[in-house]
Design a protein around this motif. Structure first.
Motif, PDB file in Angstrom:
ATOM      1  N   PRO A  65       0.945  -1.165   0.172  1.00  0.00           N
ATOM      2  CA  PRO A  65       0.034   0.062  -0.168  1.00  0.00           C
ATOM      3  C   PRO A  65       0.651   1.225   0.053  1.00  0.00           C
ATOM      4  N   GLU A  66       2.093   1.224   0.715  1.00  0.00           N
ATOM      5  CA  GLU A  66       2.756   2.357   0.698  1.00  0.00           C
ATOM      6  C   GLU A  66       3.276   2.844  -0.450  1.00  0.00           C
ATOM      7  N   MET A  67       3.599   1.999  -1.446  1.00  0.00           N
ATOM      8  CA  MET A  67       3.983   2.126  -2.906  1.00  0.00           C
ATOM      9  C   MET A  67       2.972   2.592  -3.729  1.00  0.00           C
ATOM     10  N   LEU A  68       1.744   2.879  -3.194  1.00  0.00           N
ATOM     11  CA  LEU A  68       0.848   3.363  -4.067  1.00  0.00           C
ATOM     12  C   LEU A  68       0.348   4.721  -3.624  1.00  0.00           C
ATOM     13  N   ALA A  69       1.196   5.308  -2.594  1.00  0.00           N
ATOM     14  CA  ALA A  69       0.913   6.823  -2.352  1.00  0.00           C
ATOM     15  C   ALA A  69       1.047   7.747  -3.692  1.00  0.00           C
ATOM     16  N   PRO A  70       0.492   8.761  -3.789  1.00  0.00           N
ATOM     17  CA  PRO A  70       0.624   9.437  -4.965  1.00  0.00           C
ATOM     18  C   PRO A  70       2.074   9.911  -5.536  1.00  0.00           C
ATOM     19  N   HIS A  71       2.814  10.404  -4.432  1.00  0.00           N
ATOM     20  CA  HIS A  71       4.012  10.515  -4.964  1.00  0.00           C
ATOM     21  C   HIS A  71       4.886   9.291  -5.462  1.00  0.00           C
ATOM     22  N   CYS A  72       4.612   8.143  -4.772  1.00  0.00           N
ATOM     23  CA  CYS A  72       5.281   6.978  -5.307  1.00  0.00           C
ATOM     24  C   CYS A  72       4.531   6.739  -6.736  1.00  0.00           C
ATOM     25  N   LEU A  73       3.172   6.897  -6.989  1.00  0.00           N
ATOM     26  CA  LEU A  73       2.767   6.576  -8.299  1.00  0.00           C
ATOM     27  C   LEU A  73       3.490   7.592  -9.222  1.00  0.00           C
ATOM     28  N   GLY A  74       3.794   8.850  -9.052  1.00  0.00           N
ATOM     29  CA  GLY A  74       4.408   9.727 -10.094  1.00  0.00           C
ATOM     30  C   GLY A  74       5.941   9.055 -10.358  1.00  0.00           C
ATOM     31  N   TRP A  75       6.550   8.488  -9.333  1.00  0.00           N
ATOM     32  CA  TRP A  75       7.806   7.961  -9.374  1.00  0.00           C
ATOM     33  C   TRP A  75       7.650   6.871 -10.130  1.00  0.00           C
ATOM     34  N   ARG A  76       6.444   5.971 -10.040  1.00  0.00           N
ATOM     35  CA  ARG A  76       6.583   4.674 -10.975  1.00  0.00           C
ATOM     36  C   ARG A  76       6.290   5.157 -12.403  1.00  0.00           C
ATOM     37  N   VAL A  77       5.717   5.960 -12.661  1.00  0.00           N
ATOM     38  CA  VAL A  77       5.078   6.683 -14.027  1.00  0.00           C
ATOM     39  C   VAL A  77       6.492   6.961 -14.651  1.00  0.00           C
ATOM     40  N   ALA A  78       7.535   7.686 -13.973  1.00  0.00           N
ATOM     41  CA  ALA A  78       8.477   8.364 -14.455  1.00  0.00           C
ATOM     42  C   ALA A  78       9.542   7.124 -14.862  1.00  0.00           C
ATOM     43  N   LEU A  79       9.725   6.329 -13.956  1.00  0.00           N
ATOM     44  CA  LEU A  79      10.587   5.063 -14.245  1.00  0.00           C
ATOM     45  C   LEU A  79      10.192   4.058 -15.315  1.00  0.00           C
ATOM     46  N   TRP A  80       8.742   3.940 -15.388  1.00  0.00           N
ATOM     47  CA  TRP A  80       8.333   3.165 -16.435  1.00  0.00           C
ATOM     48  C   TRP A  80       8.574   3.916 -17.862  1.00  0.00           C
ATOM     49  N   ARG A  81       8.194   5.161 -17.921  1.00  0.00           N
ATOM     50  CA  ARG A  81       8.441   6.036 -19.094  1.00  0.00           C
ATOM     51  C   ARG A  81       9.971   6.146 -19.463  1.00  0.00           C
ATOM     52  N   ALA A  82      10.747   5.864 -18.454  1.00  0.00           N
ATOM     53  CA  ALA A  82      12.215   5.932 -19.049  1.00  0.00           C
ATOM     54  C   ALA A  82      12.829   4.633 -19.388  1.00  0.00           C
ATOM     55  N   TYR A  83      12.093   3.659 -18.952  1.00  0.00           N
ATOM     56  CA  TYR A  83      12.536   2.297 -19.123  1.00  0.00           C
ATOM     57  C   TYR A  83      12.001   1.697 -20.694  1.00  0.00           C
ATOM     58  N   SER A  84      10.622   2.102 -20.552  1.00  0.00           N
ATOM     59  CA  SER A  84       9.966   1.652 -22.014  1.00  0.00           C
ATOM     60  C   SER A  84       9.976   2.678 -23.096  1.00  0.00           C
ATOM     61  N   GLY A  85       9.926   3.896 -22.844  1.00  0.00           N
ATOM     62  CA  GLY A  85       9.871   4.888 -23.823  1.00  0.00           C
ATOM     63  C   GLY A  85       8.435   5.163 -24.100  1.00  0.00           C
ATOM     64  N   GLU A  86       7.496   4.660 -23.385  1.00  0.00           N
ATOM     65  CA  GLU A  86       6.002   4.994 -23.723  1.00  0.00           C
ATOM     66  C   GLU A  86       5.638   6.095 -22.821  1.00  0.00           C
ATOM     67  N   THR A  87       4.695   6.901 -23.264  1.00  0.00           N
ATOM     68  CA  THR A  87       4.079   7.693 -22.824  1.00  0.00           C
ATOM     69  C   THR A  87       2.812   7.177 -21.932  1.00  0.00           C
ATOM     70  N   LEU A  88       2.795   7.632 -20.809  1.00  0.00           N
ATOM     71  CA  LEU A  88       1.788   7.072 -19.834  1.00  0.00           C
ATOM     72  C   LEU A  88       1.269   8.047 -18.788  1.00  0.00           C
ATOM     73  N   ALA A  89       0.321   8.580 -19.079  1.00  0.00           N
ATOM     74  CA  ALA A  89      -0.412   9.487 -17.767  1.00  0.00           C
ATOM     75  C   ALA A  89      -0.337   9.008 -16.549  1.00  0.00           C
ATOM     76  N   SER A  90      -0.284   9.660 -15.488  1.00  0.00           N
ATOM     77  CA  SER A  90      -0.344   9.341 -14.225  1.00  0.00           C
ATOM     78  C   SER A  90      -1.855   9.135 -13.857  1.00  0.00           C
TER      79      SER A  90
END
Length: 789
Positions: A663-688
């Motif tokens: 649950p702690e890794m679903l906090a809003p700031h963590c979701l933003g980090w996860r979006v950024a890390l995924w976009r960097a790795y995959s190159g895909e654009t994904l809105a938070s």
């Protein structure tokens, strides 16, 4: 620290066999570790390397004058003298263990050899000459060795005019270093300078200038001999004798080899020789260095570490005790013992020493290093003043006594020698301010001493560049390097920097207007150093993967080896190569900090007690940034013990029938980090998803993308991981009474359109039962019941 451990390994061999690199890699395989290094400069270099891998929040840096200790460090990078050996860590390494034979510092290395242990594993790194004595003193040690990565070849004597590019010239006094640097400036356009007396900030700036190719030569003392990793192809000894504090003596072949081994890093062959008119080394010495054959070390310096603080006399007696081992020689009077002897003769000291605690305090004061290199009488006078203040003011030095002594050093005027003298004195105050409870408002004085040292370091670097670098020649070198390395041409074009700390080049108008470009302040040196020294909280990461400072983009995350280890592309233009490398390292460390903070719940020390199945589950969870479908970990989940489940629950891991998540890794700031890390790795654009309970799956971003950010896909919707189990439970309850229609309340809970519900229910494994109803798989509907419903 444990007195025994499972394994003790001695990794012995010549330079450039990767000993320190292997030790760092091995340390990072353990949940915690500590490495002791022989130089403050080397400790800082290793700290930079480790933080670029795991982030600054995981790593503590501890030297006599510098302490960077985050809240929960897992790894400790220290000078050997400053190792907090009372701390329990899994892995311990001590580098350059052959320094146990050093006349002044040897007893510290010997003490670490005999007593510093990791709870799981301990490594000692050093020369083959230590093998016999080490095996006798530590009978359980296992000796390993590796061949040198590259060949080291003697080339005889060369004149200064024929000195090859990428050479380091070695001398053994500051005056000699300055003389040689000036001659190289006249012949070759400039040189970087490395002295043991330099602060890390000034040293890093000089080395970065050399590493980036802004100068082609380096002039240094034997400070470069202890593991500093530089792109050196040739080492030239300007002198083969040194003053060791007692006498001028020839360097031993092993000492020459330690320094010569800096040439030819990793797979690049290197060469060594002398600089005319020093005279060529003896053929036998050259062969010994080339083949790494040196006499075995027979004895080590030793000093009793079980000290008696009953009185000054008892303390001196315990320091003078001899070892029963013939391999251990009593260390000659070291600087701290000499200071104690000098202070013990002062009446004002004797009148204050009343009990064990005061004797212990006196000894701690005597251990303040003499960074100024004065005669013992002058150093003892300062120590006497410090002790009298500490022992007469409730154990603390008052601020009004410290203030004028520190502030008078805040003066950046003067030549190189004047600035070096001030830096050496401020290092003394930095050391004092780092001692617990010695100063009133310790944090303030520690910060102030650091700021003064930084200003002096900047000024020193400026003087060194002005004195020893021809800017015209440096400009030509930078342009030549840009032509040789086209990918770096953009950053090296234009006029030479005006500021010695790589003042930012004038930015082209079109670059200034690019989205996300950071335009620095006019004072590039303070801007750059402030960024490099800034704490984690100074930076932020947006969902586009940009690292920001004060709202401006400094760098962008790019694809790395996996989701949690992105690489970095700088958005700042116009930096010279040396400055660019240092900022790149800081931005990479911040990226590692973000990943480490995101995964912090999964890196709790308590989880080290998990079974193999539990550790495997945590590994998969971390790879998924905190979300894992239960179907992807069936084997691990089936093998979990009751103790595993309790440990996971206490760490915040929720194990559901459909989803395992944190649950702690679903906090809003963590979701933003996860979006950024995924976009960097995959190159895909994904809105938070912005913490919404569900997101309609669109054309962009597939199932892997949503799952990576904590929203597993079920039919037309991606559900937040913690919502999945609630939806599953709701559908399960409805299905118990037979075929059912998707409940309208579900659309409200998920904030989704009602037309998405049939597809969602099907994705949870329910089959159509006619009339818009759904049933469990294999369930035979009851027509009468269905009609009544």
């Amino acid at each position: 620290m444990a007195s025994a451990c499972a394994t003790i390994t001695a990794l012995l061999g010549p330079t450039n066999t990767g000993k320190t690199h292997r030790a760092i890699e091995r340390m990072l395989e353990h949940p915690s570790g500590m490495i002791g290094l022989p130089l403050r400069l080397l400790a800082r270099e290793v700290y930079d390397r480790v933080t670029a891998i795991v982030g600054e929040r995981e790593v503590a840096l501890v030297t006599g004058e510098e302490k960077r200790v985050p809240e929960r460090p897992r790894y400790w990078v220290c000078t050997v003298e400053a190792m907090p050996v009372e701390r329990q860590v899994a892995f311990v390494a001590v580098d350059e263990i052959q320094l146990a034979a050093h006349r002044e510092r040897g007893h510290v290395f010997t003490e670490r050899l005999l007593h510093a242990r990791g709870s799981t594993e301990t490594w000692f790194l050093g020369s083959h000459s230590m093998e016999d004595v080490l095996c006798e003193l530590v009978p359980t040690v296992r000796v390993q060795s590796h061949p040198r990565f590259s060949r080291l070849q003697a080339t005889g004597e060369v004149p200064l005019s024929a000195l090859p590019a990428r050479s380091a010239v070695v001398a053994f006094s500051a005056a000699r270093v300055y003389e040689l640097a000036e001659r190289i400036r006249q012949k070759h356009g400039g040189a970087a300078v490395v002295l043991g007396a330099l602060s890390p900030r000034a040293r890093n700036a000089q080395v970065a200038m050399y590493q980036a190719g802004e100068v082609n030569h380096l002039v240094a003392t034997d400070a470069i001999g202890m593991g500093l990793n530089l792109d050196i192809l040739h080492v030239a000894f300007a002198d083969v004798r040194k003053f060791d504090g007692r006498e001028a003596r020839p360097l031993e072949p092993a000492e020459l080899a330690q320094i010569a081994g800096r040439a030819g890093r990793y797979l690049n062959d290197g060469s060594f020789g002398t600089l005319a008119p020093a005279g060529r080394l003896a053929i036998s010495v050259e062969r010994a260095i080339e083949n790494h054959h040196f006499p075995k070390q027979r004895t080590l310096w030793w000093r009793n570490h079980d000290l008696d603080f009953a009185s000054i006399e008892a303390l001196l007696a315990s320091l003078g005790m001899r070892s029963r081992s013939p391999r251990l020689r009593l260390g000659e009077a070291a600087e701290d013992v000499a200071a104690l002897c000098a202070l013990s003769k002062k009446d004002e000291i004797q009148s204050r020493v009343k009990d064990r605690d005061v004797v212990k305090l006196l000894w701690d004061v005597c251990r303040i290093p003499d960074y100024r290199g004065l005669l013992i009488e002058y150093h003892a006078n300062l120590l006497c003043e410090v002790f009298l203040q500490l022992s007469g003011n409730a154990g603390q030095i008052p601020s009004d006594w410290v203030a004028p002594r520190i502030r008078k050093l805040d003066d950046t005027e003067g030549d190189v020698d004047t600035l070096l003298a001030r830096i050496s004195f401020i290092r003394t105050w930095t050391y004092i301010s780092n001692q617990p409870d010695w100063l009133e408002d310790r944090a303030q004085w520690c910060g102030q001493a650091r700021e003064i040292e930084d200003r002096l370091s900047d000024a020193l670097h400026e003087r060194l560049v002005a004195r020893f670098v021809d800017r015209t020649a440096s400009r030509k070198l930078a342009r030549a390097r840009a032509r040789a390395l086209p990918q770096e041409a953009a950053q090296d074009e234009g006029p030479a920097p005006e500021h010695p700390f790589a003042r930012l080049l004038a930015l082209r108008d079109e670059l200034v207007q690019k989205h996300g470009l950071y335009k620095p302040t006019p004072d590039a040196s303070s801007w750059l150093e402030a960024l490099i020294a800034a704490p984690h909280e100074h930076f932020s990461l947006d969902e586009a993967g940009r690292i920001l400072a004060e709202g401006e983009g400094l760098a962008r995350l790019t694809r790395g080896t996996d989701l949690l280890r992105p690489e970095i592309t700088l958005l700042v233009e116009g930096l010279a190569g040396g400055a660019r490398m240092r900022l790149q390292r800081r931005m990479l460390a911040f990226a590692r900090d973000v990943a480490g903070e995101l995964c912090r719940p999964l890196r709790s020390e308590s989880l080290s007690a998990l079974s193999a199945a539990g550790r495997g589950l945590v590994y998969q969870l971390e790879r998924g940034m905190g979300t894992l479908r239960a179907s992807h970990a069936e084997a691990q989940l089936a093998a979990l013990t009751l103790a595993d489940r309790e440990l996971l629950r206490d760490a915040g891991v929720r194990v559901g029938g459909r989803i395992v998540y944190v649950p702690e890794m679903l906090a809003p700031h963590c979701l933003g980090w996860r979006v950024a890390l995924w976009r960097a790795y995959s190159g895909e654009t994904l809105a938070s998803p912005a913490s919404a309970p569900s997101v309609a799956v669109g054309a962009r971003g597939g199932e892997l993308a949503y799952e990576a950010v904590g929203y597993p896909v079920f039919g037309p919707l991606a559900l937040r991981a913690d919502v999945v189990e609630r939806v599953d439970a709701l559908l399960e309850r409805r299905s118990r009474r037979g075929p059912f229609r998707p409940p309208g309340v579900l659309a409200r809970k998920l904030d989704c359109a009602s037309e998405h519900l049939p597809g969602l229910v099907r994705a949870f494994g329910y089959r159509a039962a006619g009339g818009g109803r759904f049933a469990r798989p294999g369930e035979i509907p009851d027509p009468s019941r269905q009609q009544s419903r």
